[in-house]
Design a protein around this motif. Structure first.
Motif, PDB file in Angstrom:
ATOM      1  N   ALA A 102      -8.650 -17.827  10.379  1.00 42.23           N
ATOM      2  CA  ALA A 102      -7.262 -17.613   9.998  1.00 42.23           C
ATOM      3  C   ALA A 102      -6.931 -18.470   8.785  1.00 42.23           C
ATOM      4  CB  ALA A 102      -6.339 -17.947  11.152  1.00 42.23           C
ATOM      5  N   MET A 103      -7.187 -17.910   7.632  1.00 39.57           N
ATOM      6  CA  MET A 103      -6.869 -18.625   6.406  1.00 39.57           C
ATOM      7  C   MET A 103      -5.429 -18.317   6.010  1.00 39.57           C
ATOM      8  SD  MET A 103     -10.369 -18.264   4.262  1.00 39.57           S
ATOM      9  CE  MET A 103      -9.705 -19.280   2.941  1.00 39.57           C
ATOM     10  N   PRO A 104      -4.782 -19.241   5.340  1.00 37.27           N
ATOM     11  CA  PRO A 104      -3.348 -19.112   5.052  1.00 37.27           C
ATOM     12  C   PRO A 104      -2.989 -17.841   4.291  1.00 37.27           C
ATOM     13  CG  PRO A 104      -4.121 -21.317   4.528  1.00 37.27           C
ATOM     14  CD  PRO A 104      -5.331 -20.492   4.869  1.00 37.27           C
ATOM     15  N   HIS A 105      -3.823 -17.472   3.348  1.00 44.55           N
ATOM     16  CA  HIS A 105      -3.442 -16.358   2.497  1.00 44.55           C
ATOM     17  C   HIS A 105      -4.326 -15.145   2.717  1.00 44.55           C
ATOM     18  CE1 HIS A 105      -0.478 -18.709   0.489  1.00 44.55           C
ATOM     19  NE2 HIS A 105      -1.345 -19.668   0.283  1.00 44.55           N
ATOM     20  N   SER A 106      -4.891 -15.070   3.899  1.00 44.17           N
ATOM     21  CA  SER A 106      -5.669 -13.878   4.202  1.00 44.17           C
ATOM     22  C   SER A 106      -4.905 -13.032   5.213  1.00 44.17           C
ATOM     23  CB  SER A 106      -7.046 -14.234   4.744  1.00 44.17           C
ATOM     24  OG  SER A 106      -6.936 -14.779   6.035  1.00 44.17           O
ATOM     25  N   GLN A 107      -5.170 -11.771   5.168  1.00 40.87           N
ATOM     26  CA  GLN A 107      -4.458 -10.844   6.039  1.00 40.87           C
ATOM     27  C   GLN A 107      -5.399  -9.723   6.438  1.00 40.87           C
ATOM     28  OE1 GLN A 107      -1.063 -10.437   7.298  1.00 40.87           O
ATOM     29  NE2 GLN A 107      -2.254  -8.902   8.404  1.00 40.87           N
ATOM     30  N   ARG A 108      -5.458  -9.459   7.705  1.00 44.87           N
ATOM     31  CA  ARG A 108      -6.241  -8.318   8.157  1.00 44.87           C
ATOM     32  C   ARG A 108      -5.478  -7.049   7.822  1.00 44.87           C
ATOM     33  NH1 ARG A 108     -11.267  -7.953   9.637  1.00 44.87           N
ATOM     34  NH2 ARG A 108     -10.889  -6.758  11.520  1.00 44.87           N
ATOM     35  N   MET A 109      -6.145  -6.124   7.156  1.00 42.62           N
ATOM     36  CA  MET A 109      -5.502  -4.891   6.750  1.00 42.62           C
ATOM     37  C   MET A 109      -6.381  -3.704   7.112  1.00 42.62           C
ATOM     38  SD  MET A 109      -2.798  -6.062   4.812  1.00 42.62           S
ATOM     39  CE  MET A 109      -2.409  -5.064   3.389  1.00 42.62           C
ATOM     40  N   ILE A 110      -5.729  -2.593   7.335  1.00 41.55           N
ATOM     41  CA  ILE A 110      -6.449  -1.340   7.493  1.00 41.55           C
ATOM     42  C   ILE A 110      -6.283  -0.568   6.192  1.00 41.55           C
ATOM     43  CG2 ILE A 110      -6.670   0.824   8.765  1.00 41.55           C
ATOM     44  CD1 ILE A 110      -7.317  -1.491  10.522  1.00 41.55           C
ATOM     45  N   ALA A 111      -7.381  -0.258   5.526  1.00 40.67           N
ATOM     46  CA  ALA A 111      -7.339   0.474   4.265  1.00 40.67           C
ATOM     47  C   ALA A 111      -7.736   1.924   4.503  1.00 40.67           C
ATOM     48  CB  ALA A 111      -8.288  -0.171   3.262  1.00 40.67           C
ATOM     49  N   ALA A 126     -10.904  14.150  -2.727  1.00 38.59           N
ATOM     50  CA  ALA A 126     -12.319  14.486  -2.855  1.00 38.59           C
ATOM     51  C   ALA A 126     -13.239  13.413  -2.283  1.00 38.59           C
ATOM     52  CB  ALA A 126     -12.662  14.702  -4.320  1.00 38.59           C
ATOM     53  N   CYS A 127     -12.676  12.331  -1.778  1.00 42.99           N
ATOM     54  CA  CYS A 127     -13.494  11.215  -1.315  1.00 42.99           C
ATOM     55  C   CYS A 127     -13.999  11.444   0.101  1.00 42.99           C
ATOM     56  CB  CYS A 127     -12.678   9.928  -1.377  1.00 42.99           C
ATOM     57  SG  CYS A 127     -13.609   8.492  -0.823  1.00 42.99           S
ATOM     58  N   ALA A 128     -15.253  11.059   0.325  1.00 41.72           N
ATOM     59  CA  ALA A 128     -15.842  11.204   1.658  1.00 41.72           C
ATOM     60  C   ALA A 128     -15.136  10.329   2.681  1.00 41.72           C
ATOM     61  CB  ALA A 128     -17.327  10.863   1.614  1.00 41.72           C
ATOM     62  N   ALA A 129     -14.504   9.267   2.219  1.00 38.09           N
ATOM     63  CA  ALA A 129     -13.820   8.344   3.118  1.00 38.09           C
ATOM     64  C   ALA A 129     -12.336   8.675   3.261  1.00 38.09           C
ATOM     65  CB  ALA A 129     -13.987   6.910   2.616  1.00 38.09           C
ATOM     66  N   ASN A 130     -11.919   9.783   2.689  1.00 38.12           N
ATOM     67  CA  ASN A 130     -10.515  10.176   2.737  1.00 38.12           C
ATOM     68  C   ASN A 130      -9.995  10.220   4.167  1.00 38.12           C
ATOM     69  OD1 ASN A 130      -7.982  11.239   2.178  1.00 38.12           O
ATOM     70  ND2 ASN A 130      -8.742  13.331   2.078  1.00 38.12           N
ATOM     71  N   GLY A 131      -8.944   9.436   4.426  1.00 40.48           N
ATOM     72  CA  GLY A 131      -8.297   9.459   5.729  1.00 40.48           C
ATOM     73  C   GLY A 131      -8.979   8.619   6.790  1.00 40.48           C
ATOM     74  N   ILE A 132     -10.087   7.966   6.433  1.00 42.49           N
ATOM     75  CA  ILE A 132     -10.794   7.148   7.414  1.00 42.49           C
ATOM     76  C   ILE A 132     -10.339   5.701   7.275  1.00 42.49           C
ATOM     77  CG2 ILE A 132     -13.049   6.336   8.211  1.00 42.49           C
ATOM     78  CD1 ILE A 132     -14.257   8.874   6.951  1.00 42.49           C
ATOM     79  N   PRO A 133      -9.820   5.119   8.343  1.00 37.17           N
ATOM     80  CA  PRO A 133      -9.346   3.736   8.259  1.00 37.17           C
ATOM     81  C   PRO A 133     -10.484   2.729   8.253  1.00 37.17           C
ATOM     82  CG  PRO A 133      -8.986   4.606  10.473  1.00 37.17           C
ATOM     83  CD  PRO A 133      -9.564   5.727   9.653  1.00 37.17           C
ATOM     84  N   TYR A 134     -10.437   1.809   7.306  1.00 36.92           N
ATOM     85  CA  TYR A 134     -11.420   0.738   7.223  1.00 36.92           C
ATOM     86  C   TYR A 134     -10.714  -0.608   7.330  1.00 36.92           C
ATOM     87  CZ  TYR A 134     -15.040   3.991   5.740  1.00 36.92           C
ATOM     88  OH  TYR A 134     -15.941   5.012   5.700  1.00 36.92           O
ATOM     89  N   PRO A 135     -10.941  -1.321   8.428  1.00 36.28           N
ATOM     90  CA  PRO A 135     -10.335  -2.648   8.543  1.00 36.28           C
ATOM     91  C   PRO A 135     -11.065  -3.669   7.695  1.00 36.28           C
ATOM     92  CG  PRO A 135     -11.643  -2.157  10.508  1.00 36.28           C
ATOM     93  CD  PRO A 135     -11.707  -0.932   9.622  1.00 36.28           C
ATOM     94  N   GLY A 136     -10.340  -4.647   7.216  1.00 31.21           N
ATOM     95  CA  GLY A 136     -10.962  -5.692   6.417  1.00 31.21           C
ATOM     96  C   GLY A 136     -10.000  -6.847   6.229  1.00 31.21           C
ATOM     97  N   THR A 137     -10.526  -7.931   5.684  1.00 28.85           N
ATOM     98  CA  THR A 137      -9.699  -9.096   5.410  1.00 28.85           C
ATOM     99  C   THR A 137      -9.350  -9.109   3.935  1.00 28.85           C
ATOM    100  OG1 THR A 137     -10.775 -10.327   7.173  1.00 28.85           O
ATOM    101  CG2 THR A 137      -9.563 -11.598   5.543  1.00 28.85           C
ATOM    102  N   TYR A 138      -8.084  -9.230   3.661  1.00 33.49           N
ATOM    103  CA  TYR A 138      -7.609  -9.219   2.274  1.00 33.49           C
ATOM    104  C   TYR A 138      -6.957 -10.544   1.945  1.00 33.49           C
ATOM    105  CZ  TYR A 138      -8.671  -4.306   2.209  1.00 33.49           C
ATOM    106  OH  TYR A 138      -9.351  -3.123   2.251  1.00 33.49           O
ATOM    107  N   TYR A 139      -7.074 -10.917   0.685  1.00 31.17           N
ATOM    108  CA  TYR A 139      -6.526 -12.186   0.248  1.00 31.17           C
ATOM    109  C   TYR A 139      -5.407 -11.952  -0.754  1.00 31.17           C
ATOM    110  CZ  TYR A 139     -10.540 -13.987   2.623  1.00 31.17           C
ATOM    111  OH  TYR A 139     -11.451 -14.263   3.598  1.00 31.17           O
ATOM    112  N   ALA A 140      -4.379 -12.742  -0.627  1.00 33.36           N
ATOM    113  CA  ALA A 140      -3.198 -12.558  -1.452  1.00 33.36           C
ATOM    114  C   ALA A 140      -3.509 -12.796  -2.927  1.00 33.36           C
ATOM    115  CB  ALA A 140      -2.093 -13.502  -0.989  1.00 33.36           C
TER     116      ALA A 140
END
Ligand SMILES: [Zn+2]
Length: 63
Positions: free
Chosen positions: A8-17, A23-37
């Motif tokens: 749990a870093m201060p400026h990180s946030q778990r996000m679903i992208a 046309a993208c193969a990943a269109n509509g597929i949720p990918y969780p990840g950690t994002y930094y401000a």
């Protein structure tokens, strides 16, 4: 970039992208990840691994 486990870093946030590029193969597929401000808006940014386009659908994960 360092990619340590989910500490749990201060400026990180778990996000679903979700890519919304039709046309993208990943269109509509949720990918969780950690994002930094970023120092200026948009605060959280993501780029799709599949098509290289910016992720327009980023949803914060509540923990
Ligand atoms: Zn994509």
């Amino acid at each position: 970039m360092e990619a340590t486990e989910e500490e749990a870093m201060p400026h990180s946030q778990r996000m679903i992208a979700i890519c919304r590029t039709a046309a993208c193969a990943a269109n509509g597929i949720p990918y969780p990840g950690t994002y930094y401000a970023a120092p200026e808006p948009p605060i959280y940014r993501g780029v799709c691994m599949g098509c290289g386009q910016p992720i327009t659908d980023l949803v914060p994960v509540r923990e």
